[in-house]
Design a protein around this motif. Structure first.
Motif, PDB file in Angstrom:
ATOM      1  N   MET A 119     -76.632 -44.346   6.969  1.00  0.00           N
ATOM      2  CA  MET A 119     -76.069 -45.236   5.927  1.00  0.00           C
ATOM      3  C   MET A 119     -76.500 -46.741   5.294  1.00  0.00           C
ATOM      4  SD  MET A 119     -72.232 -43.142   3.826  1.00  0.00           S
ATOM      5  CE  MET A 119     -72.572 -42.397   4.780  1.00  0.00           C
ATOM      6  N   THR A 120     -76.884 -46.876   4.982  1.00  0.00           N
ATOM      7  CA  THR A 120     -76.664 -48.080   4.325  1.00  0.00           C
ATOM      8  C   THR A 120     -75.507 -48.817   3.964  1.00  0.00           C
ATOM      9  OG1 THR A 120     -78.393 -47.980   2.583  1.00  0.00           O
ATOM     10  CG2 THR A 120     -79.459 -48.033   4.343  1.00  0.00           C
ATOM     11  N   GLN A 121     -75.796 -50.099   3.453  1.00  0.00           N
ATOM     12  CA  GLN A 121     -74.449 -51.443   2.993  1.00  0.00           C
ATOM     13  C   GLN A 121     -74.925 -50.991   1.246  1.00  0.00           C
ATOM     14  OE1 GLN A 121     -71.769 -52.310   4.090  1.00  0.00           O
ATOM     15  NE2 GLN A 121     -71.133 -53.814   2.451  1.00  0.00           N
ATOM     16  N   ASN A 122     -76.036 -50.423   0.505  1.00  0.00           N
ATOM     17  CA  ASN A 122     -75.839 -49.812  -0.402  1.00  0.00           C
ATOM     18  C   ASN A 122     -75.493 -48.380  -1.147  1.00  0.00           C
ATOM     19  OD1 ASN A 122     -76.280 -52.780  -1.211  1.00  0.00           O
ATOM     20  ND2 ASN A 122     -78.203 -52.447  -0.293  1.00  0.00           N
ATOM     21  N   ASP A 123     -75.456 -48.586  -0.143  1.00  0.00           N
ATOM     22  CA  ASP A 123     -75.747 -46.342  -0.161  1.00  0.00           C
ATOM     23  C   ASP A 123     -73.945 -46.203  -0.990  1.00  0.00           C
ATOM     24  OD1 ASP A 123     -76.179 -43.303   1.308  1.00  0.00           O
ATOM     25  OD2 ASP A 123     -74.255 -44.117   0.430  1.00  0.00           O
ATOM     26  N   PRO A 124     -74.454 -45.159  -1.906  1.00  0.00           N
ATOM     27  CA  PRO A 124     -73.117 -45.861  -2.894  1.00  0.00           C
ATOM     28  C   PRO A 124     -71.837 -44.875  -2.341  1.00  0.00           C
ATOM     29  CG  PRO A 124     -74.309 -44.003  -3.860  1.00  0.00           C
ATOM     30  CD  PRO A 124     -75.318 -44.712  -2.812  1.00  0.00           C
ATOM     31  N   ARG A 125     -72.657 -43.756  -1.337  1.00  0.00           N
ATOM     32  CA  ARG A 125     -70.873 -43.389  -0.403  1.00  0.00           C
ATOM     33  C   ARG A 125     -70.053 -44.537   0.251  1.00  0.00           C
ATOM     34  NH1 ARG A 125     -74.162 -39.021   2.970  1.00  0.00           N
ATOM     35  NH2 ARG A 125     -75.370 -41.235   2.310  1.00  0.00           N
ATOM     36  N   VAL A 126     -71.152 -45.678   0.792  1.00  0.00           N
ATOM     37  CA  VAL A 126     -70.593 -46.603   1.259  1.00  0.00           C
ATOM     38  C   VAL A 126     -70.020 -47.242   0.203  1.00  0.00           C
ATOM     39  CG1 VAL A 126     -70.912 -48.979   3.069  1.00  0.00           C
ATOM     40  CG2 VAL A 126     -71.835 -46.692   3.339  1.00  0.00           C
ATOM     41  N   LYS A 127     -70.314 -47.548  -0.268  1.00  0.00           N
ATOM     42  CA  LYS A 127     -69.618 -48.296  -1.855  1.00  0.00           C
ATOM     43  C   LYS A 127     -68.399 -47.929  -1.982  1.00  0.00           C
ATOM     44  CE  LYS A 127     -72.573 -51.476  -4.567  1.00  0.00           C
ATOM     45  NZ  LYS A 127     -72.162 -52.712  -4.138  1.00  0.00           N
ATOM     46  N   ASP A 128     -67.985 -46.199  -2.215  1.00  0.00           N
ATOM     47  CA  ASP A 128     -67.480 -46.011  -2.784  1.00  0.00           C
ATOM     48  C   ASP A 128     -65.948 -45.939  -1.656  1.00  0.00           C
ATOM     49  OD1 ASP A 128     -68.964 -43.387  -4.245  1.00  0.00           O
ATOM     50  OD2 ASP A 128     -68.562 -45.272  -4.810  1.00  0.00           O
ATOM     51  N   LYS A 129     -66.481 -46.218  -0.592  1.00  0.00           N
ATOM     52  CA  LYS A 129     -65.624 -45.863   0.414  1.00  0.00           C
ATOM     53  C   LYS A 129     -64.781 -47.840   0.844  1.00  0.00           C
ATOM     54  CE  LYS A 129     -66.562 -42.108   3.191  1.00  0.00           C
ATOM     55  NZ  LYS A 129     -66.700 -41.346   1.996  1.00  0.00           N
ATOM     56  N   ALA A 130     -65.675 -48.703   0.207  1.00  0.00           N
ATOM     57  CA  ALA A 130     -65.321 -50.698  -0.153  1.00  0.00           C
ATOM     58  C   ALA A 130     -64.225 -50.509  -0.308  1.00  0.00           C
ATOM     59  CB  ALA A 130     -66.547 -50.802  -0.066  1.00  0.00           C
ATOM     60  N   GLN A 131     -63.541 -51.194   0.240  1.00  0.00           N
ATOM     61  CA  GLN A 131     -61.935 -51.746  -0.025  1.00  0.00           C
ATOM     62  C   GLN A 131     -62.842 -52.863  -1.220  1.00  0.00           C
ATOM     63  OE1 GLN A 131     -59.522 -51.408  -0.044  1.00  0.00           O
ATOM     64  NE2 GLN A 131     -58.204 -53.022   0.717  1.00  0.00           N
TER      65      GLN A 131
END
Ligand SMILES: Nc1nc2c(c(=O)[nH]1)N[C@@H](CN(C=O)c1ccc(C(=O)N[C@@H](CCC(=O)O)C(=O)O)cc1)CN2
Length: 292
Positions: free
Chosen positions: A1-13
């Protein structure tokens, strides 16, 4: 899962940085390097270089590393802030807690509650306080606690202390005067500096005071308006956040002007509250910079 993956984005603070300082080279580079070195992604960036006041104002919304908190960011940013003599703040996604004050006119309270329930106010209404019982039912219907705080010259000091106690008890971040028709004392204004917004029912600086629509009628204006501003001890003089106007004509009497003006009041106030809660409003001496 890369930095730009929306799932990462959603979890990002998500965070917001706001800052103001004397304009000089290297400020934006220092901010972006600070964020890049910590793995943050810049989601939105706005800046205003006020040449007249030689001041740079900046708002950067960024996201990433959930292990950070506003306090830790503040700690690590201090060295940069000292170097550039910045006034700055970091904010996370915690919603501002709002206490709304109202007197007899309920249209602004009604509009704020509607936008809060729809999730578009940007903050959470926690409590309604009024010097009249008129709008207790509206608060009850919205599931909001309602505090009746009558104000007379004899009870004003106690009423204001009770208000400050409520602000502390409920961890209030913002007090909104949604057509609250009592003048706050200098002490109360100092206690609420930068965290109290009022809606004045005229297009300031015109028609200050308690009866602006009558003044507007007597003057024969062709536009009426409303002004949302931070509350200061000087009545209707606080830094302006938002204004709205509506076209009228000779056929509008004071009552009709007041009725059509209500839409302008509700719009200007709800926008000002949302922008404040999204940390889009920076105070600049007696005025504001608003990164809409
Ligand atoms: N310190 C401040 N207090 C308040 C401000 C403010 O800018 N600074 N704004 C007002 C709201 N307002 C206009 O927007 C306003 C409210 C009330 C009056 C006024 O003269 N009130 C009379 C009583 C009127 C009444 O009981 O109906 C008074 O207090 O003697 C003028 C302007 C909110 N407070």
């Amino acid at each position: 899962m890369t930095q730009n993956d929306p799932r990462v984005k959603d979890k990002a603070q998500k965070f917001v940085l706001t800052l103001s300082c004397v304009e000089r080279a290297g400020i934006v580079q220092a901010v972006t390097t600070f964020l890049f070195e910590r793995g943050f992604n810049i989601d939105e960036h706005q800046q205003f270089d006020d040449g007249l006041r030689e001041t740079l104002h900046l708002r950067t919304a960024f996201s990433g590393s959930p292990e950070y908190t506003p306090e830790r960011l503040q700690e690590e940013f201090n060295a940069i802030a000292d170097r550039f003599e910045m006034k700055f703040s970091f904010h996370d996604q915690t919603k501002e807690r709002i206490l709304v004050m109202v007197s007899k006119f309920g249209h602004c309270l009604n509009d704020l509650i509607f936008r809060w329930r729809g999730g578009s106010l940007g903050g959470d209404i926690v409590l309604v306080v009024s010097n009249h019982e008129t709008h207790r039912a509206m608060a009850d219907a919205a599931g909001l606690p309602f505090v009746y705080l009558p104000v007379t010259p004899e009870t004003k000091a106690d009423a204001e202390q009770r208000l400050l106690d409520l602000v502390d008890e409920h961890n209030i971040d913002l007090v909104v005067l949604a057509r609250y028709m009592q003048v706050l004392s200098d002490d109360l204004c100092r206690s609420l500096e930068g965290r109290a917004i009022n809606i004045h029912h005229s297009f300031l600086p015109g028609f200050k005071g308690a009866r602006p629509y009558h003044q507007a009628y007597d003057r024969g204006v062709k536009l009426v308006g409303a002004t949302a501003h931070y509350v200061t001890a000087e009545l209707d003089e606080g830094p302006i956040i938002e204004q709205e106007v509506i076209r009228v004509d000779h056929s509008y009497g004071p009552t009709t002007l007041s009725t059509v003006g209500q839409d302008a009041e509700a719009l200007a106030l709800s926008r000002a509250v949302r922008w404040h809660c999204e940390h889009r409003v920076l105070l600049d001496q007696t005025s504001t910079v608003v990164f809409r």
